[in-house]
Scaffold this motif. Sequence first.
Motif, PDB file in Angstrom:
ATOM      1  N   SER A 226      25.511  39.508  63.229  1.00  0.00           N
ATOM      2  CA  SER A 226      26.728  39.082  64.099  1.00  0.00           C
ATOM      3  C   SER A 226      25.915  38.300  65.434  1.00  0.00           C
ATOM      4  CB  SER A 226      27.355  40.309  64.977  1.00  0.00           C
ATOM      5  OG  SER A 226      27.929  41.069  63.885  1.00  0.00           O
ATOM      6  N   THR A 252      32.314  37.462  68.909  1.00  0.00           N
ATOM      7  CA  THR A 252      31.343  37.700  67.948  1.00  0.00           C
ATOM      8  C   THR A 252      31.678  37.872  66.640  1.00  0.00           C
ATOM      9  OG1 THR A 252      31.178  40.065  68.456  1.00  0.00           O
ATOM     10  CG2 THR A 252      29.712  38.628  69.873  1.00  0.00           C
TER      11      THR A 252
ATOM     12  N   TYR B  51      22.594  40.440  68.430  1.00  0.00           N
ATOM     13  CA  TYR B  51      21.269  41.296  68.197  1.00  0.00           C
ATOM     14  C   TYR B  51      20.054  40.418  68.158  1.00  0.00           C
ATOM     15  CZ  TYR B  51      24.323  45.073  66.309  1.00  0.00           C
ATOM     16  OH  TYR B  51      25.082  45.884  66.088  1.00  0.00           O
ATOM     17  N   ASN B 130      23.109  46.815  71.898  1.00  0.00           N
ATOM     18  CA  ASN B 130      22.396  45.461  71.480  1.00  0.00           C
ATOM     19  C   ASN B 130      23.420  44.514  71.890  1.00  0.00           C
ATOM     20  OD1 ASN B 130      21.749  47.945  68.918  1.00  0.00           O
ATOM     21  ND2 ASN B 130      20.284  46.614  69.893  1.00  0.00           N
ATOM     22  N   PHE B 134      33.792  42.146  69.377  1.00  0.00           N
ATOM     23  CA  PHE B 134      34.814  42.771  68.616  1.00  0.00           C
ATOM     24  C   PHE B 134      35.983  42.940  69.371  1.00  0.00           C
ATOM     25  CE2 PHE B 134      36.199  46.859  67.121  1.00  0.00           C
ATOM     26  CZ  PHE B 134      37.397  46.286  66.025  1.00  0.00           C
ATOM     27  N   TYR B 140      28.194  47.752  70.764  1.00  0.00           N
ATOM     28  CA  TYR B 140      27.509  48.038  69.556  1.00  0.00           C
ATOM     29  C   TYR B 140      26.142  48.751  69.730  1.00  0.00           C
ATOM     30  CZ  TYR B 140      30.378  44.836  66.984  1.00  0.00           C
ATOM     31  OH  TYR B 140      31.619  44.120  66.376  1.00  0.00           O
ATOM     32  N   SER B 142      22.777  51.210  69.060  1.00  0.00           N
ATOM     33  CA  SER B 142      22.028  51.743  68.237  1.00  0.00           C
ATOM     34  C   SER B 142      21.206  52.918  68.677  1.00  0.00           C
ATOM     35  CB  SER B 142      20.747  50.572  68.039  1.00  0.00           C
ATOM     36  OG  SER B 142      20.099  50.198  69.240  1.00  0.00           O
ATOM     37  N   GLN B 171      26.255  53.871  62.922  1.00  0.00           N
ATOM     38  CA  GLN B 171      26.628  53.373  64.382  1.00  0.00           C
ATOM     39  C   GLN B 171      27.609  54.287  64.896  1.00  0.00           C
ATOM     40  OE1 GLN B 171      27.948  49.185  63.979  1.00  0.00           O
ATOM     41  NE2 GLN B 171      26.304  48.782  65.303  1.00  0.00           N
ATOM     42  N   GLY B 173      30.108  54.125  68.747  1.00  0.00           N
ATOM     43  CA  GLY B 173      30.817  53.333  69.391  1.00  0.00           C
ATOM     44  C   GLY B 173      32.077  53.863  69.843  1.00  0.00           C
ATOM     45  N   TRP B 183      36.739  54.063  61.884  1.00  0.00           N
ATOM     46  CA  TRP B 183      35.573  54.823  62.097  1.00  0.00           C
ATOM     47  C   TRP B 183      35.974  56.330  62.239  1.00  0.00           C
ATOM     48  CZ3 TRP B 183      31.271  52.774  65.702  1.00  0.00           C
ATOM     49  CH2 TRP B 183      31.031  51.348  65.552  1.00  0.00           C
ATOM     50  N   GLN B 206      25.215  44.322  77.880  1.00  0.00           N
ATOM     51  CA  GLN B 206      24.056  44.406  76.707  1.00  0.00           C
ATOM     52  C   GLN B 206      22.598  44.820  77.434  1.00  0.00           C
ATOM     53  OE1 GLN B 206      21.239  42.100  76.705  1.00  0.00           O
ATOM     54  NE2 GLN B 206      20.785  42.061  74.665  1.00  0.00           N
TER      55      GLN B 206
END
Lengths: 307, 241
Positions: A226, A252, B51, B130, B134, B140, B142, B171, B173, B183, B206
């Motif tokens: 992404s 994104t 990422y 990361n 969306f 996001y 990890s 993952q 979230g 999810w 981030q």
Amino acid sequence: MKLFSVEKPGLYTTYQDLGRVGYLKYGVPASGALDRFALQVGNILVGNERGAAGLEVTMQGPELLAEETFVMAVTGGDLSPMINGRRIPLWKSVLIKKGQVLEFGQPRQGVRAYLTVSGGFHAKKYMGSRSVYEPAGLGRKLEKGDELVGEPRQQKAGTGLFFTEIPDYDRDVDVRVVKGPHHEQISDKVVSDFFAMTHDVSPQSNRMGYRLQSDLATNHEANVISDGVPLGGIQLPGNGQPIILLADRQTTGGYTRIGTVIGPDLPLVAQLPPGGKIRFKEVSVEEAQEAAKQEEQKLRIWERFTR
Amino acid sequence: MKITFYPLGEAAVKCCFHEDISTALTYNIQAFCKKLVHQKHVGISEWVPAYDSVAVYYDPWKLSYEEITNVLVPIANEMDAHEKKTKTVITIPTVYGSDYGPDLENLAAANKLSTKKVINLHTKRHYLINMIGFLPGFPYLSGLDERIAMPRLESPRQSVPAGSVGIAESQTGIYPLDSPGGWNIIGRTPLKLFDAEKEEPFLFEQGDYLQFTAISEDEYKQIQREIEKGTYKLERREESE
């Protein structure tokens, strides 16, 4: 003060300016007018800053009762704007008087018109912008009974755009594309087909993106790590149907992108009706920047005449 | 740090770092973006860290493509040292199970664990953000323990409430808004990940870390009231690596 009250809201009428800046990194779409040229010219014609909020009118326009006398303009697609039943010119400022009704008729060319008013609409700002983005609760589309407010100036109407400068929103357009960033992952054959063929606009097109029915015979790995998705980015998922990403796009994405439609050509895309046709022409980033600069220069010159 | 550029049309550029996704790379990207904040370079309007890349938006009226890349190369060159010595950890209070986390029991059964063990494994780790994307404020993350990984639901739900904490594959979230979603929902936080009415509408960015902590339904309601009154204090701490 109250400028208009909404008698009928139209199909999808929203406040839009030039969008939110600085929140993409938090996942907030930029939003803003899909036809940025039309909104900016509309604002120039009524003596506003280019980024003032106007109404983006989609296909079927609203019916608005004027609660004041002020200068306004309609630009963009020709959705047959009328005041008290009489056609008004597009791309020209006009005076609307208290008690008159602005309405729209048949769409004749293009699918989005922009209504700008002297002083701009004073809708609520979210994160520095009045652009409506409904999925995140940032404003909402017009509804019957809404009151639209602003602070118009005393000024003369009749400022128009010279006819040679009025865009021709054809149903069949050529738009310029800068290749990348994932074109190397797509086979040469698919890339050359993409640029050679004529693509059809799907009815499932909206402010997020224009979906094309292209049936490209893709065989590449369509998922990528992404990354940030620009305005005009062209996604090519595994099903071979490209999507041109527009103002309300997610920030994104994880699909391969073959290229990016250049900013000055995006109005041509955003004014296409379902079934409209698009061909893509590759240009270098330098050519794209030159085109963007020329447009910006024009807008700056026109702005100087009216402010 | 090696950097490659791809134009994204005339007004954005993708800076790609061509390294495997790792904690160190996320830190480097965070440092790269911090530099952009400090430099306040004329013509650069915003950027989106991801990422293994950063998309930088700029004004072609002020900077040509060649000029923007010349601005960005030296910033990337400074990024090699993993200078980061402390990390920011933000606590996400979460009610697990029952109506708040309708998929907790299924997930536990599928992984042959007790629900208590699932909660224990989920709250134990610090998850690195990361990227955000969306949805507004969607992190996001990890670092999920593989023992509680789980495929997406076969048929996504029409609507998942804002604050829902979920797991999909390996993952985890949090849904910042009510939205459709596939999810596995194991809990819900009363925190508002996105509040357009606030001066600072987001809780994190981030490169920050999140840690979930289990709370009761009563505590959930208490925090909700505090958030409404504006008295809730987000737990945010600096920890050394």
